[in-house]
Design a protein around this motif. Sequence first.
Motif: not given
Length: 233
Positions: A139, A158, A161, A218, A221, A224
């Motif tokens: 991220r 995300e 999970n 998250k 994940p 994205y």
Amino acid sequence: LFRLRCLIDLQLDTIVRPLRPALARVSGKVLDVGAGQSPWRAWLPATASYQGIDVGYAGEFGMESNRPDVIYYDGTVMPFDDAVFDCVLCIEVLEHSERPELLVAEMARVIKPNGTCLLTVPWSARQHHLPHDYHRFTRQRLQAMFSDCGFSSVDIRERGNDIGAIANKLTVLTIRLLRPRRAVDILWGLPLGLVCGVLAIGFIASAHASVAAGMGSKQDPLGYFVRATREAR
């Protein structure tokens, strides 16, 4: 059949969930970066006009390389003027770029002021389209790249999970075990594959339930989803 595949293929399902409603709101000129077989084109509304672009060696990814609605280039500077497109799609492509910063910068260049970029990348995913699989992005890395290239309002979500990541791994492992390369591998692969298959079914169901309930971590994940707006020049 597509809905059934999404039920089992969590990578695909977590792409489709945010992407399909986002595409329904798109209008104007749309550029599909790494278009491949243009799988998302059918979801564009009538108010959108489509243009694909892909690398000249798309055949190495198992894609056609002579589609009339796709322009083929060398993967560096896109053959478009500045600020041409209202929206740019880049779905599961960035990890295959040797120079991802350049690709994001080029997408920013060809988008009109206040235009939108819709992008997905995998995180928990096996290597694919080898040898052209170079990156996995966090991220934080995505935020930095898009901000540095002039995007504002960078919304990163995300996809799935940790439960979905485990389910996806079990599904891939089950398929591999049930498709042995050697006859001798059937002796151990088949019973282990059946056990993994039962576990995979349980985890797939749990993954869908956990997403619906807002549960699961998250921090691991499947990938994205990014929606970013190009700053006004």
